[in-house]
Write an enzyme that holds these catalytic residues in place. Structure first.
Site, PDB file in Angstrom:
ATOM      1  CB  SER A   1      60.678  71.506 -20.348  1.00 44.43           C
ATOM      2  OG  SER A   1      62.067  70.960 -21.029  1.00 44.43           O
TER       3      SER A   1
ATOM      4  CB  CYS B   1      55.972  78.191 -15.747  1.00 43.29           C
ATOM      5  SG  CYS B   1      56.486  79.679 -15.047  1.00 43.29           S
TER       6      CYS B   1
ATOM      7  CD  GLU C   1      62.121  79.584 -10.701  1.00 45.18           C
ATOM      8  OE1 GLU C   1      61.116  78.840 -10.695  1.00 45.18           O
ATOM      9  OE2 GLU C   1      62.436  80.354  -9.937  1.00 45.18           O
TER      10      GLU C   1
ATOM     11  CE  LYS D   1      70.115  77.830 -25.369  1.00 46.20           C
ATOM     12  NZ  LYS D   1      69.143  77.771 -26.270  1.00 46.20           N
TER      13      LYS D   1
ATOM     14  CD  GLU E   1      54.047  73.164 -18.254  1.00 40.67           C
ATOM     15  OE1 GLU E   1      54.968  72.573 -18.517  1.00 40.67           O
ATOM     16  OE2 GLU E   1      54.073  74.231 -17.525  1.00 40.67           O
TER      17      GLU E   1
HETATM   18  P1  NAD Z   1      62.999  73.677 -23.016  1.00 41.89           P
HETATM   19  O1  NAD Z   1      63.382  72.985 -21.952  1.00 41.89           O
HETATM   20  O2  NAD Z   1      62.825  72.802 -24.144  1.00 41.89           O
HETATM   21  O3  NAD Z   1      63.837  74.886 -23.428  1.00 41.89           O
HETATM   22  C1  NAD Z   1      64.218  75.989 -22.417  1.00 41.89           C
HETATM   23  C2  NAD Z   1      65.583  76.064 -22.785  1.00 41.89           C
HETATM   24  O4  NAD Z   1      66.578  75.059 -22.531  1.00 41.89           O
HETATM   25  C3  NAD Z   1      65.792  76.604 -24.346  1.00 41.89           C
HETATM   26  O5  NAD Z   1      66.879  77.857 -24.158  1.00 41.89           O
HETATM   27  C4  NAD Z   1      66.542  75.398 -24.985  1.00 41.89           C
HETATM   28  O6  NAD Z   1      67.411  75.468 -26.020  1.00 41.89           O
HETATM   29  C5  NAD Z   1      67.409  74.871 -23.555  1.00 41.89           C
HETATM   30  N1  NAD Z   1      67.792  73.396 -23.694  1.00 41.89           N
HETATM   31  C6  NAD Z   1      67.056  72.480 -24.521  1.00 41.89           C
HETATM   32  N2  NAD Z   1      67.670  71.395 -24.278  1.00 41.89           N
HETATM   33  C7  NAD Z   1      68.904  71.637 -23.425  1.00 41.89           C
HETATM   34  C8  NAD Z   1      69.938  70.764 -23.057  1.00 41.89           C
HETATM   35  N3  NAD Z   1      70.265  69.415 -23.234  1.00 41.89           N
HETATM   36  N4  NAD Z   1      70.774  71.355 -22.386  1.00 41.89           N
HETATM   37  C9  NAD Z   1      70.931  72.654 -22.123  1.00 41.89           C
HETATM   38  N5  NAD Z   1      69.754  73.605 -22.623  1.00 41.89           N
HETATM   39  C10 NAD Z   1      68.935  72.740 -23.272  1.00 41.89           C
HETATM   40  O7  NAD Z   1      61.611  74.475 -22.750  1.00 41.89           O
HETATM   41  P2  NAD Z   1      60.661  75.493 -23.319  1.00 41.89           P
HETATM   42  O8  NAD Z   1      60.049  74.488 -24.339  1.00 41.89           O
HETATM   43  O9  NAD Z   1      61.547  76.485 -24.086  1.00 41.89           O
HETATM   44  O10 NAD Z   1      59.890  76.257 -22.277  1.00 41.89           O
HETATM   45  C11 NAD Z   1      58.548  75.514 -22.077  1.00 41.89           C
HETATM   46  C12 NAD Z   1      58.676  75.091 -20.441  1.00 41.89           C
HETATM   47  O11 NAD Z   1      59.449  75.935 -19.595  1.00 41.89           O
HETATM   48  C13 NAD Z   1      57.547  74.698 -19.801  1.00 41.89           C
HETATM   49  O12 NAD Z   1      57.455  73.312 -19.196  1.00 41.89           O
HETATM   50  C14 NAD Z   1      57.271  75.724 -18.759  1.00 41.89           C
HETATM   51  O13 NAD Z   1      56.440  75.374 -17.863  1.00 41.89           O
HETATM   52  C15 NAD Z   1      58.522  76.064 -18.314  1.00 41.89           C
HETATM   53  N6  NAD Z   1      58.712  77.309 -18.016  1.00 41.89           N
HETATM   54  C16 NAD Z   1      59.061  77.577 -16.649  1.00 41.89           C
HETATM   55  C17 NAD Z   1      59.219  78.621 -16.116  1.00 41.89           C
HETATM   56  C18 NAD Z   1      59.263  79.240 -14.645  1.00 41.89           C
HETATM   57  O14 NAD Z   1      59.658  80.005 -14.106  1.00 41.89           O
HETATM   58  N7  NAD Z   1      59.119  77.967 -13.669  1.00 41.89           N
HETATM   59  C19 NAD Z   1      58.967  79.862 -16.917  1.00 41.89           C
HETATM   60  C20 NAD Z   1      58.757  79.774 -18.320  1.00 41.89           C
HETATM   61  C21 NAD Z   1      58.735  78.398 -18.765  1.00 41.89           C
END
Ligand code: NAD
Length: 480
Positions: free
Chosen positions: A228, A283, A249, A174, A383
């Site tokens: 997140s 991240c 992650e 996704k 963050e």
């Molecule tokens: P997000 O959680 O908003 O979205 C991530 C993904 O989850 C997207 O594809 C989104 O469509 C999907 N999503 C959202 N709601 C959902 C639900 N209810 N059920 C299933 N999927 C859902 O995060 P973001 O804003 O895209 O990314 C930023 C965050 O990601 C930051 O907090 C960052 O630290 C973290 N991040 C972590 C790593 C790591 O490896 N630890 C790497 C990159 C980003």
């Protein structure tokens, strides 16, 4: 730039049941293209295709070294298309073109590394006495669902997809709704290397719709999520509902501890990469610097100079590696970061440089340094996910560790000192999945990566990650 991009389900490019979504260029705010938007029925079809391929045994029964060769070939495919992928990545995500090149190369490296590991996932023989022959094997879970964030859409998909395929799983990806375009090359790569139709399915959809449908799907056998904390919790609950494992992650608020004997000139490079690479949307960004009070003023001055040395503007114009920074992913993310800086100043932090949006269209923010930050401030705990670095100071080694460990997160940490004993002691005490000594981001695809605390659980990268994608079976044979 192709103006309409489709989802890839069961080997076919298809429209989405939820219509289309506009993909914006964050450097201009203009529409770049449209992407098909998947609904629950599309997710069903993708999972059914992946399940069919899994149950057929075509992938899991294959000799691993051959499967690994296909995985490696996917990486080669990415490199062969590096220029067009990087250009699309820059346009949809905002990062400078030279950073996009690095991301394509990094994505390819995962396929090289895990393709190489395919034949190394070995079981063991367990001694049970003369009358038994006992051994373990590792089998793929089946359908691996992978939910991807927008900051490194290519590398994050590559990280999980390569390991999942190398171990014989089939996949439903996704993609992030803000940056879905570049994931199309994984579909093209899967076709080019001859993976059976339905092995790799890629769909863009809204998180609460396609994302939720995928993570709660009864035929998904394993989930990898990067994103997140709030979404991670929702996904962990969905996984628990179906009793399937997940790897989370999540975010971070990682700190570099800079001791009085550290090489501050060298540290400028670490800080530049640590907080301004990908406009801080990393991240494991160095979002906090905890410096010994005796070097505080000198370090703030140096970091302000680093921030001021960066030229900020459209990624497509930033071709050569150098002191440049692109747009953030969206106006919304930029405004959130700017707002957090303003709140930090209201709480008593000092704006050493930056803090504002650029006076032009596009999601640009000034590289920002906040000094005088204390551990109780919101900016020291939450963050930002932007080009904002907070400087705190310490008096004793113990206090430095206490501050470093004072957030709910625990993704990475760093220690900068010429004293190896001190670094080793700190490494043992820092609560984080990776500790860097004297070089932020030291490590690579070979080194396990993942969080303590609210940064998540499970490990990606390195050999550790392979065990996320397999389940152990024990076979005990009674010999008569
Ligand atoms: P997000 O959680 O908003 O979205 C991530 C993904 O989850 C997207 O594809 C989104 O469509 C999907 N999503 C959202 N709601 C959902 C639900 N209810 N059920 C299933 N999927 C859902 O995060 P973001 O804003 O895209 O990314 C930023 C965050 O990601 C930051 O907090 C960052 O630290 C973290 N991040 C972590 C790593 C790591 O490896 N630890 C790497 C990159 C980003």
């Amino acid at each position: 730039m192709q103006d309409y991009w489709q989802n890839y389900i069961d080997g076919a490019y298809v429209d989405g049941g939820a219509g289309r979504i506009d993909v914006l260029d964050p450097a201009t705010g203009e529409i770049l293209a449209q992407h098909a938007l998947a609904d629950e029925a599309d997710v069903d079809r993708a999972v059914a295709a992946a399940r069919r391929v899994h149950l057929s045994g075509v992938l899991s029964d294959m000799r691993p070294i051959e499967r690994g060769r296909m995985v490696q070939a996917m990486g080669t495919y990415l490199l062969e298309h590096k220029d067009e992928i990087a250009q699309t990545l820059t346009l949809e995500q905002g990062k400078p073109l030279w950073e996009a090149d690095i991301e394509v190369e990094g994505a390819a490296l995962y396929f090289e590394y895990y393709g190489n590991q395919a034949s190394t996932v070995e079981g063991r023989s367990v001694p049970l006495g003369a009358n038994y022959f006992d051994f373990t094997t590792h089998e793929p879970f089946g359908v691996s669902a992978q939910i991807i964030p927008w900051n490194y859409p290519l590398e994050m998909t590559a990280r999980s997809l390569s390991a999942a395929l190398a171990t014989g799983n089939t996949c439903v990806i996704k993609t992030p709704e803000l940056t879905p375009l570049t994931n199309a090359w994984f579909a093209r790569a899967a076709e080019a290397v001859g993976l059976p139709k339905g092995t790799v399915n890629i769909l863009c959809g809204l998180g609460h719709q396609a994302g939720a449908a995928l993570s709660g799907h009864k035929d998904v056998n394993q989930i990898v999520f990067t994103g997140s904390v709030a979404t991670g919790i929702a996904i962990a609950k969905a996984a628990a509902g179906n009793v399937v494992p997940c790897v989370l992650e999540l975010g971070g608020k990682s700190a570099a501890i800079v001791h009085e004997d550290a090489d501050l000139e060298a540290f400028e490079t670490d800080a530049r990469w640590g907080i301004f690479f990908n406009a801080g949307q990393v991240c494991s960004a160095m979002s906090r610097v905890i410096v010994h009070e005796s070097r505080h003023d000198e370090l703030v001055e140096r970091l302000v100079n680093v921030a001021k040395s960066l030229s900020v503007g459209p990624g497509a114009e930033r071709i050569e590696a150098g002191p440049t920074m692109g747009a953030m992913v969206s106006d919304g993310q930029r405004d959130r970061a700017v707002g957090m800086v303003a709140d930090a100043v209201a709480e008593g932090a000092t704006l050493a440089t930056g803090g504002h949006k650029l006076n032009r269209s596009g999601a640009f923010m000034e590289p920002t340094i906040l000094s005088g930050v204390t551990p109780d401030m919101t900016i020291a705990r939450d963050e930002v996910f932007g080009p904002v670095q907070s400087i705190l100071s310490f008096r004793s080694d113990d206090e430095a560790i206490e501050i470093a460990n004072s957030t709910d997160y625990g993704l990475v940490g760093g220690v900068f000192t010429r004293d190896l004993d001190r670094a080793t002691r700190a490494a043992a005490k820092i609560r984080a999945g990776q500790v860097f000594v004297n070089e932020w981001y030291a490590g690579g695809v070979e080194t396990p990566f993942g969080g303590y605390g609210k940064s998540g659980y499970g490990r990606e990268k390195g050999r550790e990650a392979l065990w996320n994608y397999v389940q152990t079976k024990n076979v005990a044979i009674r010999m008569r």
